[in-house]
Write an enzyme that holds these catalytic residues in place. Sequence first.
Site, mmCIF file in Angstrom:
data_model
loop_
_atom_site.group_PDB
_atom_site.id
_atom_site.type_symbol
_atom_site.label_atom_id
_atom_site.label_comp_id
_atom_site.label_asym_id
_atom_site.label_seq_id
_atom_site.Cartn_x
_atom_site.Cartn_y
_atom_site.Cartn_z
ATOM 1 N N HIS A 15 -5.615 -3.056 -2.298
ATOM 2 C CA HIS A 15 -5.329 -2.055 -3.337
ATOM 3 C C HIS A 15 -5.297 -2.666 -4.735
ATOM 4 O O HIS A 15 -4.921 -1.990 -5.693
ATOM 5 C CB HIS A 15 -3.987 -1.372 -3.064
ATOM 6 C CG HIS A 15 -4.042 -0.402 -1.929
ATOM 7 N ND1 HIS A 15 -4.579 0.856 -2.048
ATOM 8 C CD2 HIS A 15 -3.651 -0.529 -0.640
ATOM 9 C CE1 HIS A 15 -4.501 1.474 -0.884
ATOM 10 N NE2 HIS A 15 -3.937 0.659 -0.009
ATOM 11 N N SER A 61 0.803 -1.223 0.000
ATOM 12 C CA SER A 61 0.000 0.000 0.000
ATOM 13 C C SER A 61 0.838 1.277 0.000
ATOM 14 O O SER A 61 0.341 2.326 -0.389
ATOM 15 C CB SER A 61 -0.965 -0.003 1.183
ATOM 16 O OG SER A 61 -0.286 -0.267 2.376
ATOM 17 N N LYS A 70 -12.158 0.868 -1.017
ATOM 18 C CA LYS A 70 -11.241 1.615 -1.882
ATOM 19 C C LYS A 70 -11.858 1.746 -3.273
ATOM 20 O O LYS A 70 -12.754 2.544 -3.454
ATOM 21 C CB LYS A 70 -9.868 0.946 -1.847
ATOM 22 C CG LYS A 70 -9.250 1.197 -0.471
ATOM 23 C CD LYS A 70 -7.939 0.559 -0.200
ATOM 24 C CE LYS A 70 -7.458 1.038 1.176
ATOM 25 N NZ LYS A 70 -6.685 0.044 1.891
HETATM 26 C C1 LIG Z 1 -6.720 -0.069 3.334
HETATM 27 C C2 LIG Z 1 -6.168 -1.403 3.616
HETATM 28 C C3 LIG Z 1 -6.806 -2.278 4.500
HETATM 29 C C4 LIG Z 1 -7.971 -1.846 5.356
HETATM 30 O O1 LIG Z 1 -9.153 -1.715 4.642
HETATM 31 P P1 LIG Z 1 -10.326 -0.799 5.256
HETATM 32 O O2 LIG Z 1 -11.532 -1.239 4.543
HETATM 33 O O3 LIG Z 1 -9.950 0.603 4.975
HETATM 34 O O4 LIG Z 1 -10.380 -1.083 6.725
HETATM 35 C C5 LIG Z 1 -6.292 -3.543 4.637
HETATM 36 N N1 LIG Z 1 -5.193 -3.934 3.954
HETATM 37 C C6 LIG Z 1 -4.547 -3.109 3.105
HETATM 38 C C7 LIG Z 1 -3.345 -3.599 2.370
HETATM 39 C C8 LIG Z 1 -5.014 -1.819 2.930
HETATM 40 O O5 LIG Z 1 -4.351 -0.982 2.139
#
Ligand SMILES: *Cc1c(COP(=O)(O)O)cnc(C)c1O
Length: 635
Positions: free
Chosen positions: A456, A428, A486
């Site tokens: 992602h 990320s 996301k």
């Molecule tokens: C954003 C993210 C999460 C968490 O997801 P949310 O729905 O925002 O809680 C988990 N793993 C990775 C790699 C992320 O980038």
Amino acid sequence: MSDRPLYSVKMRASRDGAHISGAERIVAGKAAPETAAALVRRAMAHPKGTPDSISLKVVETSGILHIPALPVSTEVAATPEDGLAVAESLLRKAGIARASEIVAMLKGSRPMRGAMLVDADSLVRLEPDHERGVRATCMDAAGAQGRLPPTAKNHYAEAIVLASKVAAAPGIVAEICISDDPDYVTGYVASPGIGYRRITRMKEPGDPHGGRIFICRGISSSPDETIRFLEETPVLVEGATPLSGVGDSCWRDSIDSELKTMRGRGLWRSTRVLGGLPGTVASLAGRNVAVLSSNGYLGLAEDARVRRAAADAAMQYGAGTAGARLTTGTFPIHAELEERLAEFFGAEAALSFATGYMANVGAISAIAGKGDLILSDELNHASIIDGCRLSGADVSVYRHCDMGDLRGKLSQAGGYRRRLVVSDGVFSMDGDLAPLPELIALCREYGAISYIDDAHAVGVVGHGGRGLAEHFGCDRADITIGTLSKSLGSEGGFVCASRRVIDYLVNRSRPFIFSTAPSPTAVAAAIAALQILEDEPWRVGKLRGNVEFFTASLARRGIPAGTDSAIVPLILGDEKIAAEASARLMERNFMIPAIRYPTVPMGAARLRVAVSAAHGRDMLAAAAEAIADVLAAMR
Ligand SMILES: *Cc1c(COP(=O)(O)O)cnc(C)c1O
């Protein structure tokens, strides 16, 4: 000693003759010694510095006036500019026509110990000594007289007591105040008519400047009575209840000192309030900024169809579920979402969670426990790390994407019940991809469970946005988790796996069992977004084209940048330099955050650009140019 008479205990602290802090209490005689000691302790620990002189005055008081506290309400301000604008409009509401000039007087004032006393209409200052100002003293909250004295300052309660006394003074029509405590950014406007209005942000943290103006009417020719009331009449304010959790405790100092250390290292972070829909342009404190940091890679959070689905679901199913999934919280749309997720990602079954964070914590801590081993990439997301910690399993961290290191660790990991290899799919903060085919092959060779976090990757990687397996054209990991928050523009997380694993999670995963089911709005929005992703796969291609355009624009300006996803990291190293670059870009109306420790290791701070399919090429080109300019100017 009895509760009567009462004593006023006043403390003033200074260094080299300059005022640092002051406070006072009105207490019963028996509490006076301890109150005096507590006020001295407080003076010694003041954030503005250690005093070289503290004066204490303990005086018996009589003829005490009891007055009610002003009613309190809170105005939320995102920035100091917002806060000052709110203050101005409140002053106007309190009947002061020259409000903007008064706010300007406050901002332009030199530091002084007391307050200015200003005529509302002529703006003439009425205090006899402009250096000293007028001080409101001789007051306390009623009911505190027998209690043990507080060891730390409670700004909130003390400010209400002061403002209530000031509002009761003859001729006073309003007051405006910004604290001079560098750690206290809340200010207020108070008046008999509109009460005590806290304004959550009136200055930047760390700013030691404050000020106070008492605004009056009709006393220009004889301000003495008002000044005498403010400075000498003892007052107890009834009903000024402290804000719970603020100050008054022995742990406040340790929190303040940690916050101060963070600020000093360029690690201070705070939330920013954005106006408008999520997307590529946001309104921030009245101006429009280009957003190049959103995880909404496909522009679906602002898509009318997705929003409509959420709104309809709220009307059909309710705003919340009011139950956990295993009790009363499973609705038809939860089952539908899970079926669609399983189908889309080519898995036997899926399970939804309230967030992606919870999916990781819930799946890892259920699958692995005492007697198990987790092998985890060193750059994995915080939610994976937290899941590992919570599981109680042994954790072995392998070098980033280093399959040789992973093999070595797997080959030495005998004697465990289960071995779980966990990796981000798209990392990320770096935007690179885990080597999925090799990782799966190693897991098969050593009988380990493979676990990939595609947060992602969903909607970004692979032809149809189905993540790493689609990108590499290989098998899926045994367990894939992802987020709905996301590219899918909603909120929530999910796990895709075999039916056996999903059944196991339903019975073992504590965040699934002990937390309320995802809201109908989030679930319906995710279903709608998934449908759009299936129907309009060109969005994924458009995103990839935008990423290539942006990295090529940077390269043309001599900035090497590359990525396998939509995340483009520009590594600068030093935390303060990254923060400064981000601030300069913000001045040019580009929102590109500095990513710093603890999100990335110390010394690896960076600007992190997230490209979206919704970005126009003009905006991307302008952003590349601004980045190049800012970095060149800082070199
Ligand atoms: C954003 C993210 C999460 C968490 O997801 P949310 O729905 O925002 O809680 C988990 N793993 C990775 C790699 C992320 O980038």
